[in-house]
Design an enzyme around this catalytic site. Structure first.
Site, PDB file in Angstrom:
ATOM      1  N   HIS A   1      -9.317   1.081   5.509  1.00  0.00           N
ATOM      2  CA  HIS A   1      -7.997   1.293   6.117  1.00  0.00           C
ATOM      3  C   HIS A   1      -8.125   2.275   7.279  1.00  0.00           C
ATOM      4  CE1 HIS A   1      -3.803   2.519   6.585  1.00  0.00           C
ATOM      5  NE2 HIS A   1      -3.484   1.396   5.958  1.00  0.00           N
TER       6      HIS A   1
ATOM      7  N   GLU B   1      -4.833  -4.677  11.068  1.00  0.00           N
ATOM      8  CA  GLU B   1      -3.813  -3.634  11.181  1.00  0.00           C
ATOM      9  C   GLU B   1      -4.015  -2.879  12.488  1.00  0.00           C
ATOM     10  OE1 GLU B   1      -4.305  -0.621   8.199  1.00  0.00           O
ATOM     11  OE2 GLU B   1      -6.373  -0.360   8.797  1.00  0.00           O
TER      12      GLU B   1
ATOM     13  N   GLY C   1       3.005   2.809  10.789  1.00  0.00           N
ATOM     14  CA  GLY C   1       3.879   3.955  10.583  1.00  0.00           C
ATOM     15  C   GLY C   1       4.602   4.425  11.828  1.00  0.00           C
TER      16      GLY C   1
ATOM     17  N   GLY D   1       3.017  -1.211   4.257  1.00  0.00           N
ATOM     18  CA  GLY D   1       3.037   0.229   4.034  1.00  0.00           C
ATOM     19  C   GLY D   1       4.418   0.722   3.664  1.00  0.00           C
TER      20      GLY D   1
ATOM     21  N   ASN E   1       0.856  -1.181   0.000  1.00  0.00           N
ATOM     22  CA  ASN E   1       0.000   0.000   0.000  1.00  0.00           C
ATOM     23  C   ASN E   1       0.894   1.233   0.000  1.00  0.00           C
ATOM     24  OD1 ASN E   1      -1.950   1.958   0.368  1.00  0.00           O
ATOM     25  ND2 ASN E   1      -2.334   1.455   2.518  1.00  0.00           N
ATOM     26  N   TRP E   2       0.988   1.886  -1.142  1.00  0.00           N
ATOM     27  CA  TRP E   2       1.914   3.006  -1.283  1.00  0.00           C
ATOM     28  C   TRP E   2       1.360   4.307  -0.715  1.00  0.00           C
ATOM     29  CZ3 TRP E   2       3.901   2.140  -7.010  1.00  0.00           C
ATOM     30  CH2 TRP E   2       4.607   0.940  -7.061  1.00  0.00           C
ATOM     31  N   LYS E   3       0.090   4.307  -0.349  1.00  0.00           N
ATOM     32  CA  LYS E   3      -0.548   5.486   0.252  1.00  0.00           C
ATOM     33  C   LYS E   3      -0.341   6.713  -0.652  1.00  0.00           C
ATOM     34  CE  LYS E   3      -0.065   3.292   4.715  1.00  0.00           C
ATOM     35  NZ  LYS E   3       0.182   3.426   6.173  1.00  0.00           N
TER      36      LYS E   3
ATOM     37  N   SER F   1       3.782  -2.042  10.299  1.00  0.00           N
ATOM     38  CA  SER F   1       5.250  -2.006  10.384  1.00  0.00           C
ATOM     39  C   SER F   1       5.885  -3.366  10.115  1.00  0.00           C
ATOM     40  CB  SER F   1       5.703  -1.455  11.742  1.00  0.00           C
ATOM     41  OG  SER F   1       5.273  -0.113  11.907  1.00  0.00           O
TER      42      SER F   1
END
Length: 252
Positions: free
Chosen positions: A96, A166, A172, A233, A9-11, A212
């Protein structure tokens, strides 16, 4: 035996050119996609077409990071599932924690998105997870169970759904749920699915861990009996790290 699934997931990262470059690097380093693990990448909306052109025919799936629950209309800034399907997406991430936290995606809204995506023939990655406050209060199971039940309300068949656990406090932050902590919640989710559907359905549903995940902890996490891959992520923004995580899933 459930097939592992790892999705990056590149956000809101990478320009179109950078996304094309990263997807090309992933292909070069990954080589042939193993039959033991599905791989997907979810770039930002503007990069979907460019990335699709790079990964088409490689076995890597294109995923979207979100969708709207209406087919079209006056919803400025939103994207419909029909648009995602035409762009080449086979997966869409729904619910998400960042969507829930920053954009007001409640459980009922998430449920509408799940059903709309399924109606368009897309596979859904349904995200669930507790905040640090909820974990410290000891209500992780209750929170996650509620998210699963309400997210799947009215969904007759779970066959096209992947669930991603998650823990919000681990996204993050560099913090990661221990493999045993994650396994405990994954087992609880599988039991919830069994209650909603059936034991065979629960045995077949894939449950990813997201929070993470790194090359250094992926193998230990993926060795747990109810962890079927990862929603990745930050580490997915580096081709070498992402491929290392995929390789860990292939070996598990």
């Amino acid at each position: 035996m459930r097939k592992k699934i790892v999705v990056g997931n590149w956000k809101m990262n990478k320009t179109i050119a950078e996304a094309v470059e990263l997807s090309s690097a992933i292909i070069d380093q990954l080589g042939e996609v193993s039959a033991s693990c599905e791989v997907g990448i979810a770039p930002a909306f503007p990069a979907l077409s460019g990335v699709h052109g790079v990964i088409s025919g490689t076995g890597i799936h294109l995923a979207a990071q979100n969708c709207h629950y209406e087919d079209d209309g006056a919803f400025t800034g939103e994207v419909s599932v029909r648009m995602l399907d035409e762009a080449g997406c086979s997966y869409v991430i729904v619910g998400h924690s960042e969507r829930r936290q920053y954009f007001g995606d409640t459980n009922p809204v998430v449920n509408l998105k799940v059903k709309k995506a399924l109606s368009a023939g897309l596979n859904v990655i349904l995200c669930v997870g507790e905040t640090l406050d909820e974990r410290e209060k000891g209500i992780t199971t209750e929170v996650v169970t509620c998210q699963v039940k309400e997210g799947l309300e009215g969904v007759a068949d779970i066959g096209d759904i992947v669930i991603a656990y998650e823990p919000v406090w681990a996204i993050g932050t560099g913090k990661t749920a221990s493999s045993l902590q994650a396994q405990e919640v994954h087992a609880s989710i599988r039991a919830t699915v069994a209650g909603l559907y059936s034991e065979p359905a629960a045995a077949g549903v894939r449950i990813q861990y997201g929070g993470s995940v790194k090359p250094s902890n992926a193998e230990e996490l993926f060795a747990m009996p109810d962890i079927d891959g990862g929603l990745i992520g930050g580490a997915s923004l580096n081709a070498e790290d992402f491929v290392a995580i995929v390789k860990a899933a292939e070996k598990s």
